[in-house]
Design a protein around this motif. Structure first.
Motif, short mmCIF file in Angstrom:
data_model
loop_
_atom_site.label_atom_id
_atom_site.label_comp_id
_atom_site.label_asym_id
_atom_site.label_seq_id
_atom_site.Cartn_x
_atom_site.Cartn_y
_atom_site.Cartn_z
N LYS A 41 46.03 -67.14 -29.46
CA LYS A 41 46.12 -65.67 -28.66
C LYS A 41 46.62 -64.76 -29.89
O LYS A 41 46.25 -63.49 -29.80
CB LYS A 41 47.39 -66.10 -27.77
N VAL A 44 39.38 -60.77 -18.95
CA VAL A 44 40.74 -61.01 -19.71
C VAL A 44 40.68 -60.02 -20.81
O VAL A 44 41.39 -59.24 -21.37
CB VAL A 44 40.89 -62.23 -19.93
N ASP A 54 32.13 -61.24 -22.89
CA ASP A 54 32.97 -62.23 -23.60
C ASP A 54 32.32 -63.08 -24.66
O ASP A 54 32.91 -63.42 -25.75
CB ASP A 54 33.21 -63.29 -22.34
N TYR A 85 40.61 -67.80 -22.17
CA TYR A 85 40.76 -66.22 -22.37
C TYR A 85 39.48 -65.57 -21.38
O TYR A 85 38.74 -65.05 -21.96
CB TYR A 85 40.49 -65.98 -23.93
N PRO A 113 45.44 -68.91 -22.33
CA PRO A 113 45.65 -67.62 -23.20
C PRO A 113 44.92 -67.64 -24.15
O PRO A 113 44.99 -66.91 -25.06
CB PRO A 113 47.06 -67.78 -23.30
N TYR A 114 44.19 -68.85 -24.73
CA TYR A 114 43.48 -69.14 -25.95
C TYR A 114 42.06 -69.48 -25.80
O TYR A 114 41.77 -69.65 -24.87
CB TYR A 114 44.21 -69.92 -27.09
#
Ligand code: IMP
Ligand code: MG
Length: 185
Positions: free
Chosen positions: A21, A55, A108, A164, A176-177
């Motif tokens: 992150k 995200v 992404d 993510y 989150p990563y």
């Protein structure tokens, strides 16, 4: 591959963290500054390709210190497990008429390049003032269509990745990563 039934099944598929992150945050701050500099105060429209880029879009738009609007488009690339079938469908279109906008597509990952190639063709035909592409991840080894983003935050090897925003079977978008997906379940 068996279905995810519980937290143990879920965690077993997260092989290893590829990008933390913290590393993502640093790269996004830099990309946000680069975008603000390119447009030099001219308003822009950030277009996120759902679902994977939601995200990245949320963090990137807050790192761009410039007047900007946001828009969403849903392009679905069909997968059999982790293998792309090459079928791209626009399932939700932008609401804005982009002929008065400097458009920045926020994606992404670029894998075979087919999704963005189609989306860019479609949006260019609508005559935006300008069009650029920013991608969080790039897997250049897998390219089937010649496509290059204007800004790419991370180049990664040919691994299927999750987190993510990126999914496998709709799970893992909330990590989150960025992690490598484990296929050996
Ligand atoms: P492309 O059309 O092959 O470039 O694929 C682009 C789309 O496929 C991306 O927007 C993702 O939604 C999905 N995709 C490609 N590679 C991965 C991956 O490693 N993990 C998760 N989704 C992926
Ligand atoms: Mg996507």
């Amino acid at each position: 591959m068996k279905d995810i039934q519980n937290a143990q099944d879920f965690n077993a598929r997260i092989k290893r963290v590829l990008i933390t992150k913290e590393e993502i945050d640093v790269a996004i701050a830099k990309a946000g500054k680069e975008i603000a500099k390119i447009y030099d105060g001219r308003p822009i429209l950030l277009v996120s390709i759902l679902k994977g880029a939601f995200v990245f879009m949320a963090d990137l738009c807050r790192a761009v210190d410039a007047p900007c609007e946001i828009g969403f488009m849903c392009a679905k690339s069909y997968y059999k497990g982790t293998v792309s079938t090459g079928v791209v469908q626009i399932t939700m279109d932008l609401e804005q008429d982009i002929s008065n906008y400097h458009v920045v597509i926020v994606e992404d990952i670029i894998d075979t390049g087919r999704t963005l190639n189609d989306v860019v063709k479609l949006l260019k035909a609508r005559n935006p003032l300008s069009l650029r592409v920013v991608t969080l991840l790039d897997k250049p080894d897998r390219r089937l269509v010649d496509f290059k983003a204007d800004i790419s935050l991370f180049t990664i090897p040919d691994h299927f990745v999750i987190g993510y925003g990126l999914d496998c079977g709709e799970y893992f978008r909330n990590l989150p990563y960025i992690a490598e997906y484990s296929e050996d379940q």
